[in-house]
Design a protein around this motif. Structure first.
Motif, short mmCIF file in Angstrom:
data_model
loop_
_atom_site.label_atom_id
_atom_site.label_comp_id
_atom_site.label_asym_id
_atom_site.label_seq_id
_atom_site.Cartn_x
_atom_site.Cartn_y
_atom_site.Cartn_z
N CYS A 1 4.24 1.65 -4.49
CA CYS A 1 4.90 0.65 -4.42
C CYS A 1 3.05 -0.67 -3.40
N GLU A 2 2.34 0.71 -3.28
CA GLU A 2 1.05 0.10 -2.26
C GLU A 2 -0.10 0.25 -2.62
N VAL B 1 0.78 -3.89 -7.46
CA VAL B 1 2.34 -3.49 -6.79
C VAL B 1 2.56 -3.24 -7.58
N GLY B 2 4.01 -2.71 -8.16
CA GLY B 2 4.82 -2.65 -9.31
C GLY B 2 4.14 -2.15 -10.83
N VAL C 1 2.91 5.66 -4.00
CA VAL C 1 3.42 5.52 -4.76
C VAL C 1 5.67 6.21 -4.74
N LYS C 2 6.35 5.76 -5.89
CA LYS C 2 7.25 6.69 -5.38
C LYS C 2 7.70 6.66 -7.06
N LEU D 1 7.97 8.55 -0.87
CA LEU D 1 6.43 8.46 -1.20
C LEU D 1 6.13 9.07 -0.89
#
Length: 187
Positions: free
Chosen positions: A47-48, A59-60, A9-10, A91
């Motif tokens: 993110c993944e 994702v998202g 994630v971010k 990340l």
């Protein structure tokens, strides 16, 4: 790039801390402490997903994470360091037990055994009560699958065990994150 066990994630909006407030056209810093858990960002963009993950998170989507995921720490020599969740650049790894809800297509869903309760405003009473909220009572806002099978619904007035309140702000509303076994009664 995928992790075998973790979500990558971010921080939402690229900020590790939510410590500013805009009043008019001026940004004010509300907390300058890296140790202030209430100022750390608790929203993460996925993110993944983990390898071989086949759950509902995509994702998202946005995860509501533990306050330590994005925080900075100081080591014994006073040097600023990232916590154990830091991976590289902007990340971070998030384990299955480091997030409590996820937002998919603008709708929040509880994860695992967690639920979210909105505290009730203090009711008039002859008994003295501290604070501005009714003690150990609230309205169920986000219910998990287990509580649904027990007949608990969104909007139900519930009671909960003492010291089970873990405060979050979700979409501008103050909520308590709780485990489903901490809900004691529906009224």
């Amino acid at each position: 790039m995928k992790s075998p066990f973790y979500f990558i994630v971010k921080a939402l909006d690229g900020k590790r801390y939510n410590n500013t407030k805009t009043i008019g056209t001026v940004n004010f810093i509300t907390s300058s402490s890296e140790e202030d858990h209430k100022a750390s960002n608790r929203n993460a963009v996925v993110c993944e997903t983990p390898l071989n993950y086949n759950g509902p998170i995509q994702v998202g989507d946005i995860l509501l994470v533990h306050h330590n995921v994005f925080k900075f720490y100081n080591d014994m020599k006073g040097r600023q360091k990232s916590g154990k969740s830091y991976f590289k650049d902007d990340l971070f790894f998030v384990d299955n037990d480091q997030f409590y809800m996820f937002k998919h297509k603008d709708k929040w869903f509880c994860h695992d055994r967690y639920c979210f309760v909105k505290p009730l405003k203090k009711q008039n009473s002859f008994i003295f009560k501290r604070g501005s909220e009714e003690p150990l009572m609230g309205n169920m806002v986000y219910v998990n699958k287990y509580l649904t099978t027990q007949g608990v619904k969104r909007g139900d007035t519930i009671t909960f065990k003492p010291d089970s309140e873990y405060e979050f702000e979700v979409d501008g509303v103050k909520l308590y994150r709780m485990y489903d076994h901490q809900i004691t009664l529906t009224l």
